[in-house]
Scaffold this motif. Sequence first.
Motif, mmCIF file in Angstrom:
data_model
loop_
_atom_site.group_PDB
_atom_site.id
_atom_site.type_symbol
_atom_site.label_atom_id
_atom_site.label_comp_id
_atom_site.label_asym_id
_atom_site.label_seq_id
_atom_site.Cartn_x
_atom_site.Cartn_y
_atom_site.Cartn_z
ATOM 1 N N TYR A 387 51.316 -37.726 -14.643
ATOM 2 C CA TYR A 387 49.799 -37.785 -15.207
ATOM 3 C C TYR A 387 49.229 -38.901 -14.637
ATOM 4 C CZ TYR A 387 45.815 -37.142 -18.201
ATOM 5 O OH TYR A 387 44.606 -37.057 -18.945
ATOM 6 N N VAL A 388 49.860 -40.067 -14.533
ATOM 7 C CA VAL A 388 49.085 -41.328 -14.059
ATOM 8 C C VAL A 388 49.012 -41.033 -12.515
ATOM 9 C CG1 VAL A 388 49.441 -43.806 -13.394
ATOM 10 C CG2 VAL A 388 50.158 -42.622 -15.721
ATOM 11 N N PHE A 389 49.773 -40.627 -11.579
ATOM 12 C CA PHE A 389 49.590 -40.158 -10.184
ATOM 13 C C PHE A 389 48.206 -39.234 -10.229
ATOM 14 C CE2 PHE A 389 54.141 -41.070 -8.909
ATOM 15 C CZ PHE A 389 53.536 -42.393 -8.192
ATOM 16 N N LYS A 390 48.184 -38.304 -11.065
ATOM 17 C CA LYS A 390 47.109 -37.441 -11.109
ATOM 18 C C LYS A 390 45.856 -37.929 -11.172
ATOM 19 C CE LYS A 390 45.178 -33.266 -13.887
ATOM 20 N NZ LYS A 390 44.106 -34.150 -14.197
ATOM 21 N N LEU A 391 45.746 -38.922 -12.521
ATOM 22 C CA LEU A 391 44.337 -39.516 -12.496
ATOM 23 C C LEU A 391 44.071 -40.607 -11.534
ATOM 24 C CD1 LEU A 391 45.058 -40.363 -16.122
ATOM 25 C CD2 LEU A 391 43.738 -38.663 -15.337
#
Length: 438
Positions: A387-391
């Motif tokens: 999720y952090v990679f996505k953001l």
Amino acid sequence: MWRTFMSWINHWEPEKPEFWESTGKRIARKNLALSIFAENLGFSVWVLMSIVVVSLGSVGFNFSVGQQFWLLIVPNLVGAVLRVPYTFAVPKFGGRAWTTISAGLLLIPTAMLAYAVSTPGTSYSFFLLTAAAMGLGGGNFSSSMANISFFYPEGKKGLALGMNAAGGNLGVAITQLIVPIVITIGTGVHLAYAALIWMPFIVVATTCAWFFMDSLTQAKPDGQSYKLALSNQHTWVMSFLYIGTFGSFIGFSFAFPSLIKISFVDYKGWVALAFLGALIGSVARPFGGWMADRIGGAKVTAGTFVGLAIGTVGVIVSVDSKNFALFFGSFIVLFILAGVGNGSTYRMIPAIFKTQSDDDKSAKRQAAAVVGIAGAIGAAGGVLVNYVFKLSLEGSKTLTPALTAFLVFYGLCLGTTWWFYLRRNVFAARPSLAYAGV
């Protein structure tokens, strides 16, 4: 009802040497081998989308970066959630029945994937449902570990569970190695092969589990141990640290192929070598436990977080300088250290709880409960990683913000390890911690 329809082993005394040598060892090894086979397939299906997603554009499914990462996040999330009920499934249904059921369920996501990629115009929502179904494979780890723990005497559980865990983790590498080869057989890209290749093995694993595995009547649920574990601060401390180790391993495993393709377009052919990260990380896991036995789990874990921070800095530099060799090498270092940390943190849990209770049996049961809880929370750490990679990729079009966040997190993990298990005041108050090898 289940006990009526299948054979259970009523007499099981692995702690007695004569029973172990004459009967127990043979049965335990058989169940371990079949458990590793089924769990390996569980991991293989769980991470299947990680390698499929990078080729969806080749067959006409042009999803955005954000949509692609949701396809990685969803199976990770479902797998993490399922680890809790899967832990209790073995005492309820028996190891034989539940391994049969959990292995057979893997036919659902593979069939859904084969249909999705073979049908033009398949909706994104159906791909999300398929990704969620792949999460069924993520729960297998907890039930497999719980089942095998009942078969082995205390002095042999460490090696058996280590082999079981490593054998399962290798499923990630096998998928990321085999699938890129299989889907390119013939002319063009055939993503349906990514699903179909697993189906015969799933059928074999299901059949072998039903006909050759065993169930133990002594494998009873222990709700009291879970209640005690949930009220102990060390359960949550170790779960937090396991987010940093296993969460990193599984999160990076899901993301690595996509990160190569997105960050280094000219090197997208190297996606086929993404399996090396998961392979080396899986092999490193038993080594982490071995090191912890000799120099202490907390020391190895602390060193792991220092190394993870250094490896993260290497990835940040590589992204800023567009240096693919440094990028790939730094990620391999991260996988190695995450694997070592998986082994050392698991080694810390029984040592810590040995100091928490005068009742050795209660301490062992609580430690087993914590392994299940930490396993679920650690897997959820993989969700956070992706999720952090996505953001980061959606917001700044670069990995640097995400990597900076990981760097801060590893610093927090290092500080937590030192505060609870390495401070001099801790040993002064509880010298048994040092004796226990924490």
